[in-house]
Write a protein that holds these residues in place. Structure first.
Motif, short mmCIF file in Angstrom:
data_model
loop_
_atom_site.label_atom_id
_atom_site.label_comp_id
_atom_site.label_asym_id
_atom_site.label_seq_id
_atom_site.Cartn_x
_atom_site.Cartn_y
_atom_site.Cartn_z
N TRP A 116 0.83 -1.20 0.00
CA TRP A 116 0.00 0.00 0.00
C TRP A 116 0.87 1.25 0.00
O TRP A 116 0.49 2.27 -0.60
CB TRP A 116 -0.96 0.02 1.20
CG TRP A 116 -2.08 -0.97 1.02
CD1 TRP A 116 -2.32 -2.03 1.74
CD2 TRP A 116 -3.07 -0.93 0.04
NE1 TRP A 116 -3.40 -2.71 1.29
CE2 TRP A 116 -3.90 -2.02 0.20
CE3 TRP A 116 -3.38 -0.09 -1.05
CZ2 TRP A 116 -4.99 -2.29 -0.58
CZ3 TRP A 116 -4.49 -0.38 -1.82
CH2 TRP A 116 -5.27 -1.49 -1.58
N SER A 117 1.96 1.15 0.64
CA SER A 117 2.79 2.34 0.65
C SER A 117 3.40 2.55 -0.73
O SER A 117 3.54 3.70 -1.18
CB SER A 117 3.81 2.21 1.74
OG SER A 117 5.02 1.99 1.61
N SER A 118 3.76 1.45 -1.42
CA SER A 118 4.26 1.64 -2.78
C SER A 118 3.14 2.10 -3.69
O SER A 118 3.37 2.84 -4.63
CB SER A 118 4.89 0.35 -3.30
OG SER A 118 3.92 -0.65 -3.46
N ARG A 119 1.97 1.82 -3.42
CA ARG A 119 0.84 2.24 -4.23
C ARG A 119 0.56 3.72 -3.98
O ARG A 119 0.15 4.44 -4.90
CB ARG A 119 -0.42 1.46 -3.88
CG ARG A 119 -0.39 0.11 -4.50
CD ARG A 119 -1.60 0.05 -5.28
NE ARG A 119 -1.64 -1.11 -6.08
CZ ARG A 119 -2.58 -1.30 -6.93
NH1 ARG A 119 -3.52 -0.49 -7.03
NH2 ARG A 119 -2.56 -2.35 -7.67
N ARG A 120 0.73 4.14 -2.78
CA ARG A 120 0.46 5.54 -2.45
C ARG A 120 1.51 6.42 -3.12
O ARG A 120 1.21 7.56 -3.50
CB ARG A 120 0.50 5.75 -0.96
CG ARG A 120 -0.74 5.27 -0.31
CD ARG A 120 -0.74 5.68 1.14
NE ARG A 120 -1.71 4.91 1.84
CZ ARG A 120 -1.71 4.67 3.06
NH1 ARG A 120 -0.78 5.12 3.84
NH2 ARG A 120 -2.64 3.97 3.61
N LYS A 121 2.69 5.88 -3.19
CA LYS A 121 3.75 6.67 -3.81
C LYS A 121 3.48 6.81 -5.29
O LYS A 121 3.88 7.76 -5.89
CB LYS A 121 5.12 5.98 -3.60
CG LYS A 121 5.61 6.09 -2.19
CD LYS A 121 6.97 5.49 -2.11
CE LYS A 121 7.43 5.44 -0.72
NZ LYS A 121 8.65 4.82 -0.53
N GLU A 122 2.82 5.88 -5.81
CA GLU A 122 2.55 5.95 -7.24
C GLU A 122 1.44 6.89 -7.41
O GLU A 122 1.10 7.69 -8.01
CB GLU A 122 2.09 4.60 -7.77
CG GLU A 122 3.17 3.58 -7.86
CD GLU A 122 2.64 2.29 -8.34
OE1 GLU A 122 1.54 2.12 -8.79
OE2 GLU A 122 3.39 1.36 -8.23
#
Length: 151
Positions: free
Chosen positions: A145-151
């Motif tokens: 989720w954190s990598s998704r938020r960064k995207e």
């Protein structure tokens, strides 16, 4: 008188001749009886020999039977001793098994709490592993989720 004397002499001669004949017959009868007695004696002696032979045979057979009986008694005594020895061996084995059973029971008493404790440790270990897996899963989700938020 001469005739009377002569008659008496002739009567005596006839009586004497009759007596001689009777004596001869008695001698013949005596001889016959003697022969019969000798025959009976031979029969008795023959039977006595047979009885002695049978007595010897019976004595030998009884000796043989006695030897067989003694051998049989010895064999029975040997088998009895063997059975007694086996009974002693069985008693020894039974005693050893009872001792092992007591030892096993004592060990079971000692191991029981350890098994229970080990079971609890396994259960706790399982819970910890499950918690660890859940934490790893949550980390992965957080990373995802954190990598998704960064995207």
């Amino acid at each position: 008188m001469e005739t009377t004397t002569q008659t008496t002499i002739e009567t005596l001669r006839e009586n004497f001749a009759t007596l001689q004949q009777e004596i001869a017959l008695a001698n013949e009868r005596g001889t016959s009886l003697h022969v019969l007695l000798e025959q009976e004696k031979e029969i008795v002696l023959s039977r006595d020999e047979e009885i002695q032979d049978l007595t010897v045979t019976l004595s030998l057979e009884m000796d043989e039977h006695s030897h067989q009986h003694d051998a049989f008694q010895s064999e029975l005594a040997l088998q009895d001793s063997s059975l007694k020895f086996r009974d002693l061996e069985m008693d020894t084995l039974r005693t050893q098994m009872e001792e092992k059973d007591r030892e096993n029971a004592e060990l079971a008493e000692k191991v029981g709490p350890l098994r229970k404790e080990l079971g609890l440790e396994k259960e706790e270990n399982g819970k910890l592993k499950a918690r660890h897996a859940q934490i790893e899963l949550e980390k992965e989700r957080a990373v995802f989720w954190s990598s998704r938020r960064k995207e």
